[in-house]
Write a protein that holds these residues in place. Sequence first.
Motif, PDB file in Angstrom:
ATOM      1  N   MET A   1       0.830  -1.184   0.000  1.00  0.00           N
ATOM      2  CA  MET A   1       0.000   0.000   0.000  1.00  0.00           C
ATOM      3  C   MET A   1       0.873   1.245   0.000  1.00  0.00           C
ATOM      4  SD  MET A   1      -3.370   0.962   1.875  1.00  0.00           S
ATOM      5  CE  MET A   1      -4.020   2.435   1.203  1.00  0.00           C
ATOM      6  N   SER A   2       1.470   1.587   1.135  1.00  0.00           N
ATOM      7  CA  SER A   2       2.298   2.772   1.247  1.00  0.00           C
ATOM      8  C   SER A   2       3.692   2.352   1.657  1.00  0.00           C
ATOM      9  CB  SER A   2       1.711   3.726   2.300  1.00  0.00           C
ATOM     10  OG  SER A   2       2.617   4.757   2.577  1.00  0.00           O
ATOM     11  N   GLU A   3       4.680   3.011   1.106  1.00  0.00           N
ATOM     12  CA  GLU A   3       6.049   2.670   1.473  1.00  0.00           C
ATOM     13  C   GLU A   3       6.486   3.400   2.732  1.00  0.00           C
ATOM     14  OE1 GLU A   3       8.737   2.754  -1.807  1.00  0.00           O
ATOM     15  OE2 GLU A   3       7.265   1.866  -3.143  1.00  0.00           O
ATOM     16  N   ASP A   4       5.814   4.479   3.099  1.00  0.00           N
ATOM     17  CA  ASP A   4       6.143   5.209   4.312  1.00  0.00           C
ATOM     18  C   ASP A   4       5.360   4.633   5.476  1.00  0.00           C
ATOM     19  OD1 ASP A   4       7.764   6.969   2.863  1.00  0.00           O
ATOM     20  OD2 ASP A   4       6.050   8.247   2.377  1.00  0.00           O
ATOM     21  N   PRO A   5       6.039   4.333   6.599  1.00  0.00           N
ATOM     22  CA  PRO A   5       5.306   3.803   7.744  1.00  0.00           C
ATOM     23  C   PRO A   5       4.357   4.867   8.308  1.00  0.00           C
ATOM     24  CG  PRO A   5       7.603   4.216   8.315  1.00  0.00           C
ATOM     25  CD  PRO A   5       7.462   4.478   6.847  1.00  0.00           C
ATOM     26  N   VAL A   6       3.225   4.394   8.788  1.00  0.00           N
ATOM     27  CA  VAL A   6       2.244   5.287   9.397  1.00  0.00           C
ATOM     28  C   VAL A   6       2.631   5.476  10.853  1.00  0.00           C
ATOM     29  CG1 VAL A   6      -0.182   5.537   9.996  1.00  0.00           C
ATOM     30  CG2 VAL A   6       0.450   4.545   7.814  1.00  0.00           C
ATOM     31  N   THR A   7       2.548   6.698  11.318  1.00  0.00           N
ATOM     32  CA  THR A   7       2.935   6.993  12.689  1.00  0.00           C
ATOM     33  C   THR A   7       1.715   7.035  13.602  1.00  0.00           C
ATOM     34  OG1 THR A   7       2.700   9.385  12.460  1.00  0.00           O
ATOM     35  CG2 THR A   7       4.840   8.412  11.829  1.00  0.00           C
ATOM     36  N   VAL A   8       1.979   6.940  14.891  1.00  0.00           N
ATOM     37  CA  VAL A   8       0.918   7.049  15.894  1.00  0.00           C
ATOM     38  C   VAL A   8       0.229   8.400  15.764  1.00  0.00           C
ATOM     39  CG1 VAL A   8       0.416   7.145  18.365  1.00  0.00           C
ATOM     40  CG2 VAL A   8       2.028   5.461  17.483  1.00  0.00           C
ATOM     41  N   ASP A   9       1.020   9.457  15.531  1.00  0.00           N
ATOM     42  CA  ASP A   9       0.432  10.791  15.411  1.00  0.00           C
ATOM     43  C   ASP A   9      -0.529  10.877  14.228  1.00  0.00           C
ATOM     44  OD1 ASP A   9       1.752  11.701  17.653  1.00  0.00           O
ATOM     45  OD2 ASP A   9       3.446  12.523  16.524  1.00  0.00           O
ATOM     46  N   GLU A  10      -0.178  10.243  13.102  1.00  0.00           N
ATOM     47  CA  GLU A  10      -1.078  10.247  11.944  1.00  0.00           C
ATOM     48  C   GLU A  10      -2.375   9.504  12.256  1.00  0.00           C
ATOM     49  OE1 GLU A  10       2.009  10.380   8.172  1.00  0.00           O
ATOM     50  OE2 GLU A  10       1.689   8.482   9.212  1.00  0.00           O
ATOM     51  N   LEU A  11      -2.253   8.362  12.915  1.00  0.00           N
ATOM     52  CA  LEU A  11      -3.452   7.606  13.293  1.00  0.00           C
ATOM     53  C   LEU A  11      -4.296   8.396  14.291  1.00  0.00           C
ATOM     54  CD1 LEU A  11      -2.135   3.946  13.682  1.00  0.00           C
ATOM     55  CD2 LEU A  11      -3.597   4.841  11.885  1.00  0.00           C
ATOM     56  N   ALA A  12      -3.634   9.040  15.246  1.00  0.00           N
ATOM     57  CA  ALA A  12      -4.361   9.820  16.248  1.00  0.00           C
ATOM     58  C   ALA A  12      -5.078  10.999  15.606  1.00  0.00           C
ATOM     59  CB  ALA A  12      -3.408  10.299  17.338  1.00  0.00           C
ATOM     60  N   GLU A  13      -4.452  11.614  14.608  1.00  0.00           N
ATOM     61  CA  GLU A  13      -5.090  12.732  13.905  1.00  0.00           C
ATOM     62  C   GLU A  13      -6.354  12.260  13.174  1.00  0.00           C
ATOM     63  OE1 GLU A  13      -3.800  15.434  10.173  1.00  0.00           O
ATOM     64  OE2 GLU A  13      -2.355  15.399  11.833  1.00  0.00           O
ATOM     65  N   LYS A  14      -6.255  11.130  12.488  1.00  0.00           N
ATOM     66  CA  LYS A  14      -7.439  10.572  11.822  1.00  0.00           C
ATOM     67  C   LYS A  14      -8.507  10.202  12.857  1.00  0.00           C
ATOM     68  CE  LYS A  14      -6.129   8.546   7.439  1.00  0.00           C
ATOM     69  NZ  LYS A  14      -7.223   8.983   6.611  1.00  0.00           N
ATOM     70  N   ALA A  15      -8.070   9.605  13.959  1.00  0.00           N
ATOM     71  CA  ALA A  15      -9.015   9.210  15.012  1.00  0.00           C
ATOM     72  C   ALA A  15      -9.768  10.422  15.539  1.00  0.00           C
ATOM     73  CB  ALA A  15      -8.284   8.495  16.143  1.00  0.00           C
ATOM     74  N   ASP A  16      -9.051  11.499  15.810  1.00  0.00           N
ATOM     75  CA  ASP A  16      -9.712  12.714  16.293  1.00  0.00           C
ATOM     76  C   ASP A  16     -10.714  13.245  15.277  1.00  0.00           C
ATOM     77  OD1 ASP A  16      -8.532  12.775  18.791  1.00  0.00           O
ATOM     78  OD2 ASP A  16      -6.860  14.052  18.156  1.00  0.00           O
ATOM     79  N   GLU A  17     -10.376  13.155  13.995  1.00  0.00           N
ATOM     80  CA  GLU A  17     -11.297  13.592  12.936  1.00  0.00           C
ATOM     81  C   GLU A  17     -12.574  12.745  12.949  1.00  0.00           C
ATOM     82  OE1 GLU A  17     -11.506  13.158   8.092  1.00  0.00           O
ATOM     83  OE2 GLU A  17      -9.532  13.410   9.005  1.00  0.00           O
ATOM     84  N   TYR A  18     -12.423  11.426  13.112  1.00  0.00           N
ATOM     85  CA  TYR A  18     -13.577  10.531  13.089  1.00  0.00           C
ATOM     86  C   TYR A  18     -14.429  10.632  14.345  1.00  0.00           C
ATOM     87  CZ  TYR A  18     -11.313   8.412   9.056  1.00  0.00           C
ATOM     88  OH  TYR A  18     -10.728   8.202   7.837  1.00  0.00           O
ATOM     89  N   LEU A  19     -13.828  11.059  15.439  1.00  0.00           N
ATOM     90  CA  LEU A  19     -14.572  11.153  16.691  1.00  0.00           C
ATOM     91  C   LEU A  19     -15.335  12.470  16.822  1.00  0.00           C
ATOM     92  CD1 LEU A  19     -11.971   9.530  19.090  1.00  0.00           C
ATOM     93  CD2 LEU A  19     -14.109   8.537  18.263  1.00  0.00           C
TER      94      LEU A  19
END
Length: 191
Positions: A1-19
């Motif tokens: 999928m993506s060659e760059d690893p996903v960071t906790v901060d990126e996941l947390a940012e998406k999570a905050d958007e979804y919440l």
Amino acid sequence: MSEDPVTVDELAEKADEYLHETSLTPEEYEALKQSVAELTPIFSAENSYFVLGSYGQPEIRRLQLVKDRLNRRPGAYAFLMVDIRSEWTNTYLKFRLLADYTDMIVGVAEHAQGGFLVEQGYFTALDEYFAKTNVFKREYETLDLEDVETGVTSENPYSGMQTAIFEMLDDGGRLCRWATEDELVECVATL
């Protein structure tokens, strides 16, 4: 999928958007941190498959069959939502993050009794999910109902909302019909 690893901060940012109006609790943030390593196969696989369906018996056996067949492909990583840590208490958020980073969503539909009904609503409403969704829909007309282990009736196994979703997927060439497990394996081969 993506060659760059996903960071906790990126996941947390998406999570905050979804919440929306709320944010992650400290416990949820810790679970998210713990999950990044577990999610690595999704990010690093050439093709990742998020397999959805009913976790009842015997339906989960067929989900495992689909997952197994997909995992036999070179560079593939297929998984069920239950395969990812159970520490995630917010299953809506878990679904959204997994769906975001997965190349393909694969639904195995057998009836309207639970399963992934809510997820069907999400992937229909959200274009980015709908575009990467394929569904394997079980047909009952040719089966002897004594051979059907799920307790559904052949007359009306699906809800009206599901039927409309199936029609949209069929129009897009992303619906495969099956009755037996051998035909389900054939559906997997068509992906």
